[in-house]
Design an enzyme around this catalytic site. Sequence first.
Site, short mmCIF file in Angstrom:
data_model
loop_
_atom_site.label_atom_id
_atom_site.label_comp_id
_atom_site.label_asym_id
_atom_site.label_seq_id
_atom_site.Cartn_x
_atom_site.Cartn_y
_atom_site.Cartn_z
N GLY A 42 15.77 2.21 -1.81
CA GLY A 42 15.28 3.56 -1.59
C GLY A 42 15.95 4.66 -2.37
N TRP B 128 15.20 5.78 -5.41
CA TRP B 128 14.18 6.64 -6.06
C TRP B 128 13.54 7.54 -4.99
CZ3 TRP B 128 10.86 4.56 -10.69
CH2 TRP B 128 11.72 4.17 -11.72
N ASP C 186 7.44 -1.32 -0.18
CA ASP C 186 8.22 -2.46 -0.69
C ASP C 186 7.96 -3.69 0.18
OD1 ASP C 186 10.85 -2.60 -2.76
OD2 ASP C 186 10.69 -4.25 -1.35
N ASP D 14 2.92 -5.86 0.11
CA ASP D 14 2.97 -6.48 -1.21
C ASP D 14 2.04 -5.69 -2.14
OD1 ASP D 14 2.67 -8.05 -3.44
OD2 ASP D 14 2.39 -9.93 -2.33
N ASP E 287 9.35 0.86 -9.78
CA ASP E 287 10.58 0.27 -10.34
C ASP E 287 10.58 -1.22 -10.02
OD1 ASP E 287 13.10 0.28 -11.52
OD2 ASP E 287 14.14 0.79 -9.67
N LYS F 202 8.63 0.68 -14.62
CA LYS F 202 9.57 -0.17 -15.36
C LYS F 202 8.80 -1.26 -16.12
CE LYS F 202 12.78 -2.66 -13.05
NZ LYS F 202 14.05 -2.37 -12.44
#
Length: 378
Positions: A53, A55, A110, A126, A162, A202
Amino acid sequence: MGKSSKDKRDAYYRLAKEQGWRARSAYKLLQLDEEFGLFEGVTRVVDLCAAPGSWSQVLSRILIKGEKFGRAGWEDKQAKDHAAIHGTAEEKNHVAAPESRKDVKIVSIDLQPMAPLEGITTLRADITHPSTVPLLLRALDPETYDSTSTSASHPVDLVISDGAPDVTGLHDLDIYVQSQLLWAALNLALCVLKPGGKFVAKIFRGKDVDLLYAQLKIVFERVRVAKPRSSRASSIEAFVVCEGFRPPEGFAASLDNPLGAGAMLSSEGQQQPIKHTPSSLPSRHVRGDGITEVELGDEVEDEAQASSAPSPRWIPPFLASGDLAAYDADATYHLPLGRTTLDPVQPPTAPPYKRALEMRKRMGGAYGKTKLGGSGGV
Ligand code: SAM
């Protein structure tokens, strides 16, 4: 590696603990923001692959609490110090108790559970699964959610991701799984972004990443790749920063028919299966000694064909981001005398190794104990 040697080997790991961030990745987002001004005019954000967490903490502190970091933070501190001494009574009050913004909406997702953060809705889901889209749409607009629609009623300004899989060490497999996460993040972003919105994610700069850049360029006005100073030079990690979302006319995003390895977007906005042209197929040649040589057909040899065929490849500008005076992620620093090691800001809530430790404990040690050995057993 112990905490104290990691403190020395990784300045950002140490700094994150000193400054209250849950992970060193916070600096990557802060340095990207310093370069690209990611949060200007932004009130609705989705943070994908968000645990533990850090970000989301950056989002909360900048967008909800109005904190400033980097050069802007330093200038803001100067202005506040000045207002606290020379300002009117109202200005002094404001400096003492800055107001949190109420119009900001942040949803974080997440696979792993995430400890709560002020002002942030967290979902455990997911991002590669189609059922996550309705969950996200409902979390974004609980009052106006319409289960028959596949897009947000109040679309979002910024989607950040990310995402990283558990690395196996098999380079090609890791790059493949990471690229699947990235496509999932992009497909989710296409469902919720407003025209003009931004997408930051990313990437691992592996072979064929330019195909991805070309696809991003179809749906965003500006696509750049950035390497924040806090990201180790030795890592192939970088971030795509896409601005000016412009869905092609007639394009409707859907996770039932997502963009990805099997389907690409044409420049007219139509989804189409990837076709292998003869020149892109590997050619085989059996040598005299019986060994088969396989040549990958990426290159179009016929120049006339090369100039007439629309190129699926495109290379975006590459930028290093973060102040040059900032710590170098690959350097080792000595801790000043008297600095002790610090515990993590937020210990993992459900780390994958926890179950293994429990199983090992139940089995009575590293390898368990046999029945003959007396105690233990599974
Ligand atoms: N940005 C985070 C932060 O600042 O704290 C760190 C993210 S961490 C590098 C990568 C995260 O991706 C992990 O927490 C992992 O659980 C998550 N992840 C991997 N695959 C996922 C998936 N399919 N759906 C959702 N999250 C996923």
